[in-house]
Design a protein around this motif. Structure first.
Motif, PDB file in Angstrom:
ATOM      1  N   PRO A 314       0.839  -1.206   0.000  1.00 47.33           N
ATOM      2  CA  PRO A 314       0.000   0.000   0.000  1.00 47.33           C
ATOM      3  C   PRO A 314       0.872   1.254   0.000  1.00 47.33           C
ATOM      4  CG  PRO A 314      -0.734  -1.568   1.657  1.00 47.33           C
ATOM      5  CD  PRO A 314       0.588  -2.064   1.164  1.00 47.33           C
ATOM      6  N   VAL A 315       0.386   2.290  -0.648  1.00 42.91           N
ATOM      7  CA  VAL A 315       1.122   3.549  -0.753  1.00 42.91           C
ATOM      8  C   VAL A 315       0.263   4.671  -0.173  1.00 42.91           C
ATOM      9  CG1 VAL A 315       2.377   5.102  -2.305  1.00 42.91           C
ATOM     10  CG2 VAL A 315       2.091   2.677  -2.928  1.00 42.91           C
ATOM     11  N   ILE A 316       0.897   5.559   0.606  1.00 39.73           N
ATOM     12  CA  ILE A 316       0.169   6.706   1.151  1.00 39.73           C
ATOM     13  C   ILE A 316       0.730   8.002   0.587  1.00 39.73           C
ATOM     14  CG2 ILE A 316      -0.240   5.458   3.307  1.00 39.73           C
ATOM     15  CD1 ILE A 316       1.738   7.501   4.618  1.00 39.73           C
ATOM     16  N   ILE A 317      -0.102   9.049   0.617  1.00 38.68           N
ATOM     17  CA  ILE A 317       0.382  10.382   0.275  1.00 38.68           C
ATOM     18  C   ILE A 317       0.729  11.114   1.565  1.00 38.68           C
ATOM     19  CG2 ILE A 317      -0.801  10.594  -1.930  1.00 38.68           C
ATOM     20  CD1 ILE A 317      -2.910  12.313  -0.429  1.00 38.68           C
ATOM     21  N   ASP A 318       1.699  11.991   1.480  1.00 37.98           N
ATOM     22  CA  ASP A 318       2.121  12.772   2.644  1.00 37.98           C
ATOM     23  C   ASP A 318       2.347  14.220   2.222  1.00 37.98           C
ATOM     24  OD1 ASP A 318       2.975  13.431   5.203  1.00 37.98           O
ATOM     25  OD2 ASP A 318       5.036  12.848   4.823  1.00 37.98           O
ATOM     26  N   ALA A 336      -3.677   4.080  -1.143  1.00 32.27           N
ATOM     27  CA  ALA A 336      -4.583   3.426  -0.196  1.00 32.27           C
ATOM     28  C   ALA A 336      -4.741   4.207   1.093  1.00 32.27           C
ATOM     29  CB  ALA A 336      -4.075   2.023   0.136  1.00 32.27           C
ATOM     30  N   GLY A 337      -3.838   5.158   1.345  1.00 40.34           N
ATOM     31  CA  GLY A 337      -3.883   5.841   2.621  1.00 40.34           C
ATOM     32  C   GLY A 337      -3.338   7.248   2.572  1.00 40.34           C
ATOM     33  N   ASN A 352     -10.244  13.254   7.112  1.00 36.31           N
ATOM     34  CA  ASN A 352      -9.672  12.142   6.341  1.00 36.31           C
ATOM     35  C   ASN A 352      -9.880  10.812   7.052  1.00 36.31           C
ATOM     36  OD1 ASN A 352      -8.811  13.469   4.040  1.00 36.31           O
ATOM     37  ND2 ASN A 352      -6.755  13.874   4.819  1.00 36.31           N
ATOM     38  N   ALA A 353      -9.812  10.823   8.377  1.00 36.33           N
ATOM     39  CA  ALA A 353     -10.071   9.600   9.127  1.00 36.33           C
ATOM     40  C   ALA A 353     -11.511   9.147   8.962  1.00 36.33           C
ATOM     41  CB  ALA A 353      -9.753   9.816  10.606  1.00 36.33           C
ATOM     42  N   ALA A 354     -12.432  10.099   8.885  1.00 32.57           N
ATOM     43  CA  ALA A 354     -13.835   9.758   8.633  1.00 32.57           C
ATOM     44  C   ALA A 354     -13.990   9.131   7.251  1.00 32.57           C
ATOM     45  CB  ALA A 354     -14.708  11.004   8.746  1.00 32.57           C
ATOM     46  N   ARG A 355     -13.228   9.630   6.298  1.00 30.22           N
ATOM     47  CA  ARG A 355     -13.249   9.041   4.953  1.00 30.22           C
ATOM     48  C   ARG A 355     -12.743   7.606   4.986  1.00 30.22           C
ATOM     49  NH1 ARG A 355     -10.770  14.600   2.354  1.00 30.22           N
ATOM     50  NH2 ARG A 355     -12.632  15.244   1.158  1.00 30.22           N
ATOM     51  N   VAL A 356     -11.645   7.390   5.692  1.00 33.22           N
ATOM     52  CA  VAL A 356     -11.070   6.054   5.786  1.00 33.22           C
ATOM     53  C   VAL A 356     -12.068   5.091   6.425  1.00 33.22           C
ATOM     54  CG1 VAL A 356      -9.297   4.681   6.960  1.00 33.22           C
ATOM     55  CG2 VAL A 356      -8.661   6.805   5.805  1.00 33.22           C
ATOM     56  N   ALA A 357     -12.734   5.539   7.468  1.00 34.42           N
ATOM     57  CA  ALA A 357     -13.708   4.685   8.153  1.00 34.42           C
ATOM     58  C   ALA A 357     -14.837   4.274   7.212  1.00 34.42           C
ATOM     59  CB  ALA A 357     -14.278   5.418   9.369  1.00 34.42           C
ATOM     60  N   LYS A 358     -15.241   5.181   6.349  1.00 31.55           N
ATOM     61  CA  LYS A 358     -16.311   4.874   5.398  1.00 31.55           C
ATOM     62  C   LYS A 358     -15.822   3.945   4.295  1.00 31.55           C
ATOM     63  CE  LYS A 358     -19.734   7.072   2.357  1.00 31.55           C
ATOM     64  NZ  LYS A 358     -20.243   8.356   1.829  1.00 31.55           N
ATOM     65  N   GLY A 360     -13.452   1.650   4.475  1.00 24.46           N
ATOM     66  CA  GLY A 360     -13.329   0.298   4.993  1.00 24.46           C
ATOM     67  C   GLY A 360     -12.028  -0.396   4.648  1.00 24.46           C
ATOM     68  N   ALA A 361     -12.066  -1.717   4.583  1.00 20.52           N
ATOM     69  CA  ALA A 361     -10.870  -2.544   4.410  1.00 20.52           C
ATOM     70  C   ALA A 361     -10.042  -2.121   3.209  1.00 20.52           C
ATOM     71  CB  ALA A 361     -11.272  -4.009   4.271  1.00 20.52           C
ATOM     72  N   GLY A 362      -8.720  -2.154   3.395  1.00 17.96           N
ATOM     73  CA  GLY A 362      -7.811  -1.794   2.313  1.00 17.96           C
ATOM     74  C   GLY A 362      -7.414  -0.336   2.321  1.00 17.96           C
ATOM     75  N   HIS A 363      -8.027   0.458   3.177  1.00 22.25           N
ATOM     76  CA  HIS A 363      -7.697   1.880   3.261  1.00 22.25           C
ATOM     77  C   HIS A 363      -7.322   2.209   4.700  1.00 22.25           C
ATOM     78  CE1 HIS A 363     -10.363   1.443  -0.247  1.00 22.25           C
ATOM     79  NE2 HIS A 363      -9.567   2.340  -0.777  1.00 22.25           N
ATOM     80  N   PHE A 364      -6.423   3.169   4.878  1.00 25.47           N
ATOM     81  CA  PHE A 364      -5.927   3.428   6.224  1.00 25.47           C
ATOM     82  C   PHE A 364      -5.313   4.816   6.320  1.00 25.47           C
ATOM     83  CE2 PHE A 364      -2.465   1.882   3.706  1.00 25.47           C
ATOM     84  CZ  PHE A 364      -1.320   2.517   4.186  1.00 25.47           C
TER      85      PHE A 364
END
Length: 473
Positions: A314-318, A336-337, A352-358, A360-364
């Motif tokens: 998985p790759v995240i943006i920073d 993914a994150g 953004n955390a609310a987005r991740v919660a919606k 679901g799996a595979g996102h963090f």
């Protein structure tokens, strides 16, 4: 609950690193921290003061070589000036309303000064923390309680059209601060790894670990963040040396890779990862790698999909996470994150955390650091990431900076007394973060306000220099 900004005092404090820290294109040996003291008035006439602190960092918010390090700091001061003006003009508003009401204007006026969105957001990021700290102190509520009860008035607006009001309400109500969090130790690009890398003549000898071998033995941590520099041969050699240390002493460790925008495109970092997988000495490290943090220069990071890399990890943006709309765009490109950093704004992290919660799996969401020093800065960041349910957080200031050595004795003692399980002190040394088990005890952060609980010595601080009134060239 509505407040208005009555006054903002700006200060700075210089500090030195006990060890040089190289990330991206810069090696840091000293720095400056920005400190805000904000006075707010409540609608019932009460007033209260809150604080926030954050590093003034060169070559992270703005990495263009056309600006000097000193100009980078002035850009952040400009962002603060703009934000103070925008917030002060609004009068009484909810804390989140101040943020949302100034958001577009802050980005636009920042752009006129040549400030990219990440730089422009630095001002609101500090102001928002100090405002909520003041409100919590006035009402006797902790950060966790205020967010779960939505005292700041966080709302689904046209700034985040993908977030539904009911989902946001449910998400906030379900948040609960964790009592502890694991530390993810940062291994910089020039950090000594073994005793052979740290000759006796170069040692600091201050009682803290100086090599990665010593870090592993001293803190007994499970999580590590590994910087890579953009040159595949050099990266492979260094990763192999790091792996030999971790494989030997760190047990069932986990790690993340941080590219710090050192690769020009996705093809370069894919080639590195393939070489990593092909290297026998890195077999355990491969299995232990959780994700890869933005390796691609921000100019290209969102210009094409990263699916070629994402199929491996998985790759995240920073650094590319400049605006509220950035994470949804990144998702379409295979990311993914996204990282949470208090310097980017805690409201953005929550949304953004609310987005991740919606999703679901595979996102963090991952918890990353920008030299959050012991005291106000690290405490507010820890309060945020633990409330968002993150189980480990990158920490680097406890290793590269000798605790609260830049603060006067009275301030050190005040924070140690307020947070005896988070800090420790040995005779002859400054107050330091207590991370011996690889974990931090966060039980004292539930104090009224935004997790501060002690007073800074403002008389020891220097006034922040006036920011330039024109665009820097």
């Amino acid at each position: 609950m509505k407040v208005r900004v009555k006054a903002v005092d700006r200060f700075e404090r210089d500090f030195r690193l006990r060890l040089p820290f190289r990330f991206g294109v810069i090696t840091v040996t000293h720095g400056t921290q920005a400190i805000l003291r904000v006075r707010v008035e409540l609608e019932d006439g009460r007033s209260s003061e809150g604080v926030a602190a954050e590093a003034l960092a060169a070559k992270w918010f703005e990495k263009s070589p056309q600006f000097t390090d000193a100009q980078n700091l002035d850009q952040l001061r400009q962002a603060l000036d703009l934000a103070i003006g925008h917030y002060s003009e609004q009068g009484f508003q909810t804390p989140f309303g101040l943020y949302a009401g100034a958001y577009r204007q802050q980005i636009e006026r920042g752009g006129a000064f040549g400030l990219n969105p990440l730089v422009a957001s630095y001002g609101p990021a500090l102001l928002d923390r100090a405002i909520l700290d003041a409100l919590g102190k006035a009402t006797g509520q902790s950060f966790a309680r205020m967010i779960a009860a939505n005292v700041p008035g966080i709302a689904a607006t046209d700034l985040t059209p993908d977030i539904e009001a009911e989902h946001l309400k449910s998400f906030l109500a379900g948040l609960k601060a964790a009592p502890t969090i694991d530390v993810r130790h940062t291994v910089g690009l020039v950090d000594p790894l073994t005793a052979a890398d740290r000759p006796a003549a170069e040692r600091v000898n201050d009682g803290l670990p100086e090599t990665l071998e010593e870090v592993v033995a001293y803190y007994s941590g499970r999580y590590y963040k590994l910087k890579v520099g953009g040159d595949i041969r050099t990266d492979l050699d260094r990763l192999s040396r790091i792996a030999s240390v971790l494989d030997k002493g760190a047990g069932d460790y986990r790690c993340t890779f941080d590219g710090n925008e050192q690769y020009d495109d996705v093809d370069g970092i894919v080639e590195l990862w393939r070489k990593v997988e092909e290297t026998p000495a890195l077999a355990k490290m491969v299995k232990s790698t959780l994700f890869i943090e933005q390796p691609i220069k921000r100019q290209a990071a969102l210009s094409r999909p990263v699916t070629a890399l994402a199929k491996y990890r998985p790759v995240i943006i920073d650094e590319s996470d400049g605006e509220l709309s950035t994470f949804p765009l990144a998702l379409k490109l295979g990311y993914a994150g996204v990282s949470t950093k208090n310097c980017k704004g805690f409201y953005k992290s929550i949304l953004n955390a609310a987005r991740v919660a919606k999703l679901g799996a595979g996102h963090f969401m991952s918890a990353e650091d920008l030299t959050t020093q012991p005291g106000v800065s690290v405490q507010q960041d820890l309060a945020l990431v633990s409330l968002l349910g993150l189980t480990h957080v990158e920490r680097n200031a406890h290793h590269f900076i000798d605790g609260m050595s830049a603060a006067p004795e009275s301030e050190q003692q005040a924070f140690l007394a307020a947070h005896p399980n988070l800090y420790e002190r040995h005779p002859g040394h400054p107050v330091r973060l207590k991370a011996r088990s690889g974990k931090l005890d966060l039980s004292s952060l539930g104090c009224p306000g935004f997790a501060v609980g002690a007073d800074m010595d403002f008389k020891s601080l220097k006034p922040m220099p006036e920011a330039p009134k024109e665009r820097l060239q």
